[in-house]
Scaffold this motif. Structure first.
Motif, mmCIF file in Angstrom:
data_model
loop_
_atom_site.group_PDB
_atom_site.id
_atom_site.type_symbol
_atom_site.label_atom_id
_atom_site.label_comp_id
_atom_site.label_asym_id
_atom_site.label_seq_id
_atom_site.Cartn_x
_atom_site.Cartn_y
_atom_site.Cartn_z
ATOM 1 N N SER A 11 4.002 -6.134 -6.461
ATOM 2 C CA SER A 11 3.748 -4.921 -6.634
ATOM 3 C C SER A 11 2.505 -4.129 -5.277
ATOM 4 O O SER A 11 3.158 -4.818 -4.544
ATOM 5 C CB SER A 11 2.278 -4.635 -7.593
ATOM 6 O OG SER A 11 0.946 -6.051 -6.584
ATOM 7 N N GLN B 99 -0.126 2.894 -5.474
ATOM 8 C CA GLN B 99 1.290 2.949 -6.249
ATOM 9 C C GLN B 99 1.551 4.011 -7.402
ATOM 10 O O GLN B 99 2.854 3.586 -7.264
ATOM 11 C CB GLN B 99 1.482 1.497 -7.233
ATOM 12 C CG GLN B 99 2.364 0.302 -7.523
ATOM 13 C CD GLN B 99 2.393 -0.159 -7.349
ATOM 14 O OE1 GLN B 99 1.140 -1.447 -7.458
ATOM 15 N NE2 GLN B 99 2.858 -0.921 -8.612
ATOM 16 N N GLU C 176 0.079 -4.508 -4.184
ATOM 17 C CA GLU C 176 -1.219 -5.522 -3.689
ATOM 18 C C GLU C 176 -0.677 -6.492 -3.082
ATOM 19 O O GLU C 176 -1.126 -7.160 -2.076
ATOM 20 C CB GLU C 176 -1.870 -5.979 -4.686
ATOM 21 C CG GLU C 176 -3.140 -6.441 -4.342
ATOM 22 C CD GLU C 176 -3.953 -6.331 -5.960
ATOM 23 O OE1 GLU C 176 -5.016 -5.418 -6.036
ATOM 24 O OE2 GLU C 176 -3.947 -7.070 -6.400
ATOM 25 N N ASP C 177 0.654 -7.096 -3.939
ATOM 26 C CA ASP C 177 1.775 -8.279 -3.227
ATOM 27 C C ASP C 177 2.484 -7.861 -1.973
ATOM 28 O O ASP C 177 1.870 -8.654 -1.170
ATOM 29 C CB ASP C 177 2.518 -8.462 -4.396
ATOM 30 C CG ASP C 177 1.293 -9.465 -5.330
ATOM 31 O OD1 ASP C 177 1.138 -10.455 -5.621
ATOM 32 O OD2 ASP C 177 1.973 -8.550 -6.879
ATOM 33 N N ALA D 239 -4.771 -0.497 -3.536
ATOM 34 C CA ALA D 239 -3.520 -0.754 -4.117
ATOM 35 C C ALA D 239 -2.894 0.332 -5.321
ATOM 36 O O ALA D 239 -2.014 0.694 -5.039
ATOM 37 C CB ALA D 239 -3.001 -1.855 -3.669
ATOM 38 N N ALA D 240 -3.702 0.028 -6.317
ATOM 39 C CA ALA D 240 -3.129 0.430 -7.729
ATOM 40 C C ALA D 240 -2.602 1.621 -7.886
ATOM 41 O O ALA D 240 -1.593 2.316 -7.796
ATOM 42 C CB ALA D 240 -4.107 -0.407 -8.525
#
Lengths: 246, 242
Positions: free
Chosen positions: B222, B193, B224-225, B189-190
């Motif tokens: 984020s 993003q 991820e969330d 995810a990071a």
């Protein structure tokens, strides 16, 4: 785009050292046999002649029924099966080319390599013949024989590509093609009916063209048979190739 | 639209693959497909680039169907799907040279090798390259035609930190400076993003939701969330939690 596909495949073929080695090997072999000027060479009852005046006619059967078929097996295994096996086929599938052009390009690149082999061996045997006999007899017939041999060999390439499309392993492709070839030779030896329809028996097709009389009926029959084999195996091979996922 | 994916389905054994996936990408967008391994991302990427044939559904690139009009559909597309498909027995330079024949207007090979950091080893055989170098080679093969659409499946796989940052910067630069549209997949995810303007969440072969990255970051701490929220919501909708 077809020309780009052929260029792509042909560049890969000549970049492999083994295919350059095969060309050199054929030149060495024809030079050696011609230089020794063998009048007869007995292998298990079959007499092969490698006398200089007819060197290119005498060497052509060895080339077209043994050396080139084995080379075609290797080429097809590398160009079709191995590419699927190690996923390098993606490299061309991601390019702006239809699968039809890619498949036809592979067949044509292999045929081009085979044609170059034929021409190189012809030139080598011609140089030997002229150097030793100082005669230019049957130069054109010799050229015609080598050039025309590419037609049945193209049918052979198309058949081998069809087999390679279906098989996932390159070594298995090589093995299967060898078995198919031996089986076809075996069946042809035992049945004249089978012999007349199997394209492998038309590798000596050039003989129709180099005599004093052109047997039009035989030429037409054999040409149609070779052509129908090309069409059948090309279409079947393409249908499999087109459906294959990567 | 640069890319239209319309209801594509391709299933393997045990119902793995992709089911009824639809999305579209406009010019200049960087669209990320986020999902765990086995969620169907690679299947979608392969169908988009014509490597796989969907059982149902259609893909159009610049209006051209990927199955019926492959040549025109892929004319302005670059792709790196799974492992790079470079030819091991050729050098880095030769790999790019043989592919350049397909494009009338492509990048200079030395310039491209310099861009991916392989200029010094341009005459070395690709089979001798490390995983990271092969991945860079794959990127070079993907951008040789100055593509208007770049399809990258887990492009930083196997790369070290420096390599990952390099590739990420390269993709961001292509999107910003050359207005290249990018479809990228990752399970990180990071990573997405930092690069994407739009994101789609994939789970069990389905595209659960697509959302603009600005909206995601305004409403969630984020990406991820957002991913976890979307997956849980989907599971609850299907009648099972976690």
């Amino acid at each position: 785009m077809l020309i780009n596909c052929v260029k792509y495949e042909f560049s890969k073929i000549i970049a492999r050292k083994k295919y350059l080695f095969i060309m050199v090997l054929e030149i060495v072999l024809v030079t050696l046999l011609g230089s020794l000027n063998w009048q007869s060479f007995d292998i298990s009852g079959t007499i092969l002649k490698f006398d200089l005046p007819n060197l290119y006619f005498n060497f052509l059967p060895v080339l077209s029924t043994f050396l080139l078929p084995v080379t075609i097996f290797m080429l097809v295994s590398d160009t079709v099966s191995l590419e699927f096996e190690n996923n390098t086929i993606k490299n061309i599938f991601l390019r702006p080319a239809s699968r039809f052009n890619i498949y036809l390009g592979k067949n044509l690149a292999i045929t081009l390599y085979v044609l170059i082999n034929l021409m190189i061996v012809y030139l080598a045997s011609l140089v030997l013949k002229v150097a030793y006999t100082m005669s230019f007899d049957s130069v054109l017939e010799g050229f015609l024989a080598y050039a025309i041999t590419i037609i049945p060999l193209f049918a052979f390439v198309v058949f081998c590509s069809f087999v390679a499309c279906k098989v996932k392993s390159s070594s298995l492709t090589m093995f299967l093609l060898l078995i198919c070839y031996l089986l076809m030779a075996f069946l042809s030896a035992y049945s004249s009916a089978i012999r007349s329809v199997l394209f492998v028996n038309y590798i000596g097709y050039y003989k129709f063209f180099i005599g004093n009389i052109l047997p039009i009926k035989y030429i037409l029959n054999s040409t149609l048979l070779i052509l129908s084999n090309v069409l059948i195996f090309f279409i079947l091979g393409y249908l499999i190739f087109d459906k294959r996922d990567v | 639209m640069v890319l239209e994916v319309d209801n594509i389905t391709k299933l393997y054994k045990k119902n793995r693959g992709a089911m009824n996936v639809s999305f579209s990408i406009g010019e200049g967008e960087v669209f990320g497909l986020l999902g765990p391994n086995g969620s169907g991302k690679t299947t979608v990427m392969k169908i988009v680039t014509g490597l796989l044939r969907a059982k149902e559904g259609r893909v159009k690139i610049f209006g051209y169907d990927i199955v019926d009009d492959t040549q025109r559909a892929l004319a302005d597309v670059g792709g790196l799907i799974e492992a790079p498909a470079s030819i091991g027995f050729l050098s880095a330079y030769e790999n790019l040279k043989i592919v350049s024949n397909f494009y009338p207007d492509c990048m200079g090979i030395d310039e491209l090798l310099d861009m991916v950091g392989l200029l010094k080893v341009k005459n070395d055989k690709v089979s001798k390259f490390s995983l990271g170098m092969k991945q860079r080679m794959g990127i070079a093969l993907a951008v040789i035609n100055k593509p208007k659409l770049l399809v990258l499946d887990e492009p930083t796989n196997g790369l070290d930190i420096e390599g990952t940052v390099d590739i990420r910067n390269m993709i961001s630069n292509l999107a910003k400076e050359q207005k290249t549209t990018v479809l990228i997949s990752s399970h990180l995810a990071a990573e997405l993003q930092q690069m994407c303007s739009k994101v789609g969440v994939m789970q069990d072969g389905r595209l659960l939701e697509t959302e603009v990255m600005d909206f995601v970051l305004e409403n969630y701490p984020s990406l991820e969330d957002y991913f976890l929220h979307t997956v849980r919501k989907s599971r609850e909708g299907l009648g099972y939690a976690n």
